[in-house]
Design an enzyme around this catalytic site. Sequence first.
Site, PDB file in Angstrom:
ATOM      1  CB  SER A 163      -0.933  -0.071   1.204  1.00  0.00           C
ATOM      2  OG  SER A 163      -1.796   1.009   1.247  1.00  0.00           O
ATOM      3  CD  GLU A 204      -9.410   2.574   8.571  1.00  0.00           C
ATOM      4  OE1 GLU A 204      -9.204   2.133   9.692  1.00  0.00           O
ATOM      5  OE2 GLU A 204      -8.634   2.382   7.612  1.00  0.00           O
ATOM      6  CG  ASN A 212      -6.883   5.833   6.340  1.00  0.00           C
ATOM      7  OD1 ASN A 212      -7.807   5.485   5.619  1.00  0.00           O
ATOM      8  ND2 ASN A 212      -6.285   5.009   7.178  1.00  0.00           N
ATOM      9  NE  ARG A 242      -5.786   1.938  17.432  1.00  0.00           N
ATOM     10  CZ  ARG A 242      -5.060   1.838  16.307  1.00  0.00           C
ATOM     11  NH1 ARG A 242      -4.509   2.919  15.757  1.00  0.00           N
ATOM     12  NH2 ARG A 242      -4.871   0.673  15.735  1.00  0.00           N
ATOM     13  CB  ALA A 243      -0.831  -0.505  20.680  1.00  0.00           C
ATOM     14  CB  SER A 244       0.412   1.504  15.506  1.00  0.00           C
ATOM     15  OG  SER A 244       0.479   0.932  14.219  1.00  0.00           O
TER      16      SER A 244
HETATM   17  P1  NG1 Z   1      -2.703   1.525  12.739  1.00  0.00           P
HETATM   18  O1  NG1 Z   1      -1.236   1.434  12.452  1.00  0.00           O
HETATM   19  O2  NG1 Z   1      -3.253   0.371  13.520  1.00  0.00           O
HETATM   20  O3  NG1 Z   1      -3.055   2.867  13.341  1.00  0.00           O
HETATM   21  C1  NG1 Z   1      -3.213   2.190  10.178  1.00  0.00           C
HETATM   22  C2  NG1 Z   1      -4.278   3.231   9.984  1.00  0.00           C
HETATM   23  C3  NG1 Z   1      -5.612   2.536   9.858  1.00  0.00           C
HETATM   24  C4  NG1 Z   1      -5.615   1.452   8.792  1.00  0.00           C
HETATM   25  C5  NG1 Z   1      -4.402   0.551   8.943  1.00  0.00           C
HETATM   26  C6  NG1 Z   1      -4.247  -0.446   7.825  1.00  0.00           C
HETATM   27  C7  NG1 Z   1      -4.462   5.461  11.002  1.00  0.00           C
HETATM   28  C8  NG1 Z   1      -4.488   6.258  12.240  1.00  0.00           C
HETATM   29  N1  NG1 Z   1      -4.332   4.134  11.150  1.00  0.00           N
HETATM   30  O4  NG1 Z   1      -3.508   1.460  11.360  1.00  0.00           O
HETATM   31  O5  NG1 Z   1      -6.611   3.493   9.636  1.00  0.00           O
HETATM   32  O6  NG1 Z   1      -5.690   2.015   7.510  1.00  0.00           O
HETATM   33  O7  NG1 Z   1      -3.190   1.307   9.081  1.00  0.00           O
HETATM   34  O8  NG1 Z   1      -3.508   0.021   6.749  1.00  0.00           O
HETATM   35  O9  NG1 Z   1      -4.549   6.003   9.905  1.00  0.00           O
HETATM   36 ZN    ZN Z   2      -3.803   1.077   0.416  1.00  0.00          ZN
END
Ligand code: NG1
Ligand code: ZN
Length: 535
Positions: A65, A378, A380, A503-505
Amino acid sequence: MDRDAIIAASKKHDIVSGKPYKYGTAGFRMSADLLDGVAFRVGLLSALRSRKLSGQTIGVMITASHNPAVDNGVKIVDPMGDMLEQEWESYATSLVNAPTHEELADYYQKLADTLKIDLSSPGKVIAGRDTRPSGITLVTALADALAATKTEYIDFKILTTPQLHYLTRCINTAGTPGAYGEVSEVGYYKKLVEAFYRSLRGRKVTGTLSVDCANGVGGPKLSELLKHHDSTKTGLDVKVCNDDVLRPEVLNLDCGADFVKTRQRAPPSPKPAPGDRWCSLDGDADRLIYYWVDPDTGFFMLDGDRIATLAASFIADLFRNAGLDGQLRIGVIQTAYANGASTKYVEQHLQLPVVCTPTGVKHLHHAACSYDIGVYFEANGHGTVLFSPDAVQTFKTKEPQSPAQKDALETLSALADLINQTVGDAISDMLMVEVILAHKGWSLRDWAMTYSDLPNRLVRVEVGNKDLFQTTDAERKLSHPAGCQDEIDQCVKKYTNARSFARASGTENACRVYAEAATRSEADELANKVAAIVK
Ligand code: NG1
Ligand code: ZN
């Protein structure tokens, strides 16, 4: 015998030991040189998954991605084009972490036994990949696993992620009443273009739309779609930009939807002329962000929240015009990252319910399924609008009481074909936005006027162990470490219209802190204070 064949093939695709392989929100995603063994093992799992589901076709997408060009990833797509069922994510993780080739073959057999999978029954897998050069070797690893397990396999070569989801669903629904479309890339273009014509209902798109394709797969695929599109019918005039897929190193570099959303500015090149309508796709064309650069006020971005509110308001209007108000339920699904102003706009102005789910498209998609029309995005820019089979049936069978009702019903039907029902699709979403703007006669500025975003800040915080951060309430509150949430609450109280959470990513080794407040300086200050609490 499968076991020997698997071991022999696996020896050609060693796994690099000692790495934290975990099937997460994005499948397995990491530096491409770690992925050869992973792709092989994902091949084994997809073969099992297909056989478990009576030989239905499973999709495998190879993409990272919006990540840098050196990364790649492997993700499994279920038969209806949705994400791999949650329970299987842990099987994928265990299979990939098998320490030796022999243990891998044993675990494969154990999974088959436990899940009562007949290994001699037919199985089928299809694959697609983005433009990353590493994709070619990863597809070979995948193919070797499918050969070793005697699984039928088609390589669809270079595709956007949503195209692979589309094809997976098409194959599995072919010849049934729910047939999703022609099983080919051209079928995808034809379906979208035809639905675009029908959705516009004679209206014309005005002004040029410049599309920044992140130098990824979206560039050539959008150009391909345009070959099937007659602009004299629609007025859509697309300028395809940042579509260099011959130099791998420029993928997602200073361009694309992720760049625009996180930096909150337009790509430096090509320079948007003041007032031009722009949008950006990400590296695999499943995210979409709109923007323009205003001569007086500068850059203005319309993100996933804006696309959701635009779609929800348009569909709610069509419902009223079609006489369907009260008959079918529309819901908007967001995550905690949605701007508070967008949530308020949907609940108070559009009078529609909003559901908040944890981050990750699978959660949003799942929640959207409980509505007749589920709009999920989302912030994003990843999202889509799901139409239930009941809703689609109603649009087709309801007897219109007036020409206006007929028009609204036909528009709804066309939208259900235009909008990708399997997963967020930047190209399909872009055509949807263009349709809605044309219907409303709106410029981006008109769209932006619907509400004002609260200033917000997203900060990435390096922490010792991100797993210590556990959440509740759709990730809006920390349950652990103890006391942390109280400190955040005390902090938030001091600001106007403020909200913040940590939150944890799920995709990076870090925590994320989000804050919004009435002013830019308050949002920044709050984000920094909460980041300091988390650190
Ligand atoms: P994480 O890393 O869990 O925050 C990110 C994006 C999600 C989603 C995933 C999958 C943010 C804040 N978080 O997740 O919305 O798109 O990657 O690619 O944008
Ligand atoms: Zn993508």
